[in-house]
Enzyme design. Structure first.
Site, PDB file in Angstrom:
ATOM      1  N   LEU A   6     -24.780 -10.190 -27.613  1.00 37.01           N
ATOM      2  CA  LEU A   6     -24.017  -9.664 -28.747  1.00 37.01           C
ATOM      3  C   LEU A   6     -24.705 -10.110 -30.030  1.00 37.01           C
ATOM      4  CD1 LEU A   6     -20.303 -10.233 -27.661  1.00 37.01           C
ATOM      5  CD2 LEU A   6     -21.499  -8.059 -27.916  1.00 37.01           C
ATOM      6  N   SER A   8     -25.234  -9.562 -34.398  1.00 33.59           N
ATOM      7  CA  SER A   8     -24.446  -9.208 -35.578  1.00 33.59           C
ATOM      8  C   SER A   8     -25.293  -8.781 -36.762  1.00 33.59           C
ATOM      9  CB  SER A   8     -23.600 -10.414 -35.998  1.00 33.59           C
ATOM     10  OG  SER A   8     -24.451 -11.482 -36.394  1.00 33.59           O
ATOM     11  N   ASP A  12     -28.254 -16.221 -36.676  1.00 29.15           N
ATOM     12  CA  ASP A  12     -27.901 -16.954 -35.459  1.00 29.15           C
ATOM     13  C   ASP A  12     -28.149 -16.121 -34.201  1.00 29.15           C
ATOM     14  OD1 ASP A  12     -27.101 -19.175 -36.951  1.00 29.15           O
ATOM     15  OD2 ASP A  12     -25.065 -18.429 -37.160  1.00 29.15           O
ATOM     16  N   CYS A  96      -9.923 -12.120 -32.086  1.00 29.67           N
ATOM     17  CA  CYS A  96     -11.073 -11.226 -31.998  1.00 29.67           C
ATOM     18  C   CYS A  96     -11.970 -11.634 -30.833  1.00 29.67           C
ATOM     19  CB  CYS A  96     -11.850 -11.267 -33.309  1.00 29.67           C
ATOM     20  SG  CYS A  96     -13.343 -10.278 -33.297  1.00 29.67           S
ATOM     21  N   CYS A 191     -13.448 -12.193 -38.900  1.00 29.59           N
ATOM     22  CA  CYS A 191     -14.247 -11.477 -37.912  1.00 29.59           C
ATOM     23  C   CYS A 191     -14.177  -9.974 -38.127  1.00 29.59           C
ATOM     24  CB  CYS A 191     -13.710 -11.842 -36.526  1.00 29.59           C
ATOM     25  SG  CYS A 191     -14.454 -10.962 -35.158  1.00 29.59           S
TER      26      CYS A 191
END
Length: 358
Positions: A6, A8, A12, A96, A191
């Site tokens: 996952l 974003s 990170d 979330c 989030c």
């Protein structure tokens, strides 16, 4: 190993991709897209997807943008709105993770892979063959308090490659690898909400309802507020009062009144007793059903500080935390996150149902 990552658009998750690719794993990248609450697209999401695309191209990996818009608004933001309308303090980030990232995503896409990796600052550990959520080495960045509602089945399918790294090292790795987002600032806020202003979001959905701000000690009216849902226990800024600092120490939902107390060290903003309901243990009750009182560490808000306390089981799902030192801003509706006494293992969390002002 086939890993769903996952990402974003932030540094990170990009470093997660870099590390796992260097280790030789078979990676598929996923970006979860959530639109604005008015049904329009989110400009920050476009920027994120562009960055994710650059990372995918850099490592020759497939990137899939998946939509969980309806699921997010039905399960996370409706929870948040219900909670604040009731005068309580929600934790949408926790919901979330539980419902979206490791709920619907796992059910529809993650299940096809050996494991799912994320850029969360957390780790895992095994005790007697049981997998536990564990804290990251960087106490400031540790995010176990946002993960403390996930299930054991979810935890078993997760890995957190950044748990062993301080944030400063993550930045260094990104710069050394010349990642396109090495210098990108960390995202802030709830989030998936991106650049949405939280108060504007609440106002749009719940409107305004004028009420009085009262000094707790004297009963004197100091001003008015625009809605009890804009304020939380322990809040200092945004009250519009002179002669501060003023802290929100109590709310009367029925009468739409906020009570405040003056001074940086006012005793009224502190308490030692937290009543919990809906206790959730990620990997099962670590002490067994017969143990009634144990020593723990806990957090009642996102902070690098762990608070020593005892945890007592009253009955069913009702538990009580008694902190060794007074705790600032005990906010009903928030979660108290439970750790072992060394602050290494994160056992789970419970919903704070009340506060005691000493």
């Amino acid at each position: 190993m086939r890993i769903a990552v996952l990402i974003s658009g932030g540094v990170d998750s990009a470093v997660v991709v870099h590390r796992l690719k260097e280790e030789g794993h078979d990676l598929n990248l996923f970006y979860i897209r959530i639109g604005m609450d008015n049904g329009e697209g989110d400009c920050s999401a476009e920027e994120d997807i562009e960055m994710c695309t650059l990372i995918a191209r850099r490592y020759g990996l497939p990137l899939e943008v998946v939509s969980l818009h309806e699921e997010y608004w039905e399960n996370v933001m409706q929870y948040a709105l219900r909670t604040v309308k009731a005068g309580l303090t929600p934790n949408p980030d926790m919901m979330c993770n539980k419902m979206i990232k490791f709920g619907f995503f796992e059910q529809r896409w993650g299940k096809d892979f050996d494991i799912t990796a994320t850029g969360h600052y957390a780790s895992t550990d095994f005790v007697d063959g049981v997998k536990y959520l564990a804290t990251a080495v960087d106490p400031v960045k540790d995010q176990t308090d946002f993960l403390a509602q996930i299930s054991y089945d979810q935890l078993k399918h997760l890995m957190f490659p950044l748990g062993e790294l301080p944030k400063s090292r993550v930045r260094e790795i990104a710069m050394e690898a010349k990642l396109p987002n090495a210098y990108r600032k960390d995202s802030q806020g709830i989030c998936f909400l991106g650049k949405i202003n939280y108060n504007d979001f609440i106002r749009r959905h719940l409107g305004e309802k004028k009420g009085n701000i009262i000094e707790l000690e004297t009963g004197k009216k100091l001003g008015t507020h625009n809605g009890i849902w804009f304020h939380t226990i322990g809040q200092r800024k945004g009250l519009g009062l002179s002669g501060g600092p003023w802290y929100v120490v109590k709310k009367n939902i029925q009468d739409n009144v906020i009570y405040v107390s003056n001074g940086y060290d006012t005793e009224k903003q502190y308490g030692k007793i937290l009543h919990l309901d809906e206790m959730h243990f990620i990997s099962g009750n670590p002490w067994g059903e017969g143990v009634e009182k144990v020593e723990i560490m806990f957090k009642n808000r996102h902070s690098p500080e762990f608070i020593p306390a005892t945890l007592r089981h009253l009955h069913d799902r009702e538990w009580v935390i008694e902190a060794e030192n007074k705790v600032q801003g005990i906010a009903p509706g928030q979660f108290a996150v439970i750790y072992d006494r060394t602050a290494h293992l994160c056992y789970g969390s419970g919903v704070i149902t009340g506060q005691k002002i000493d």
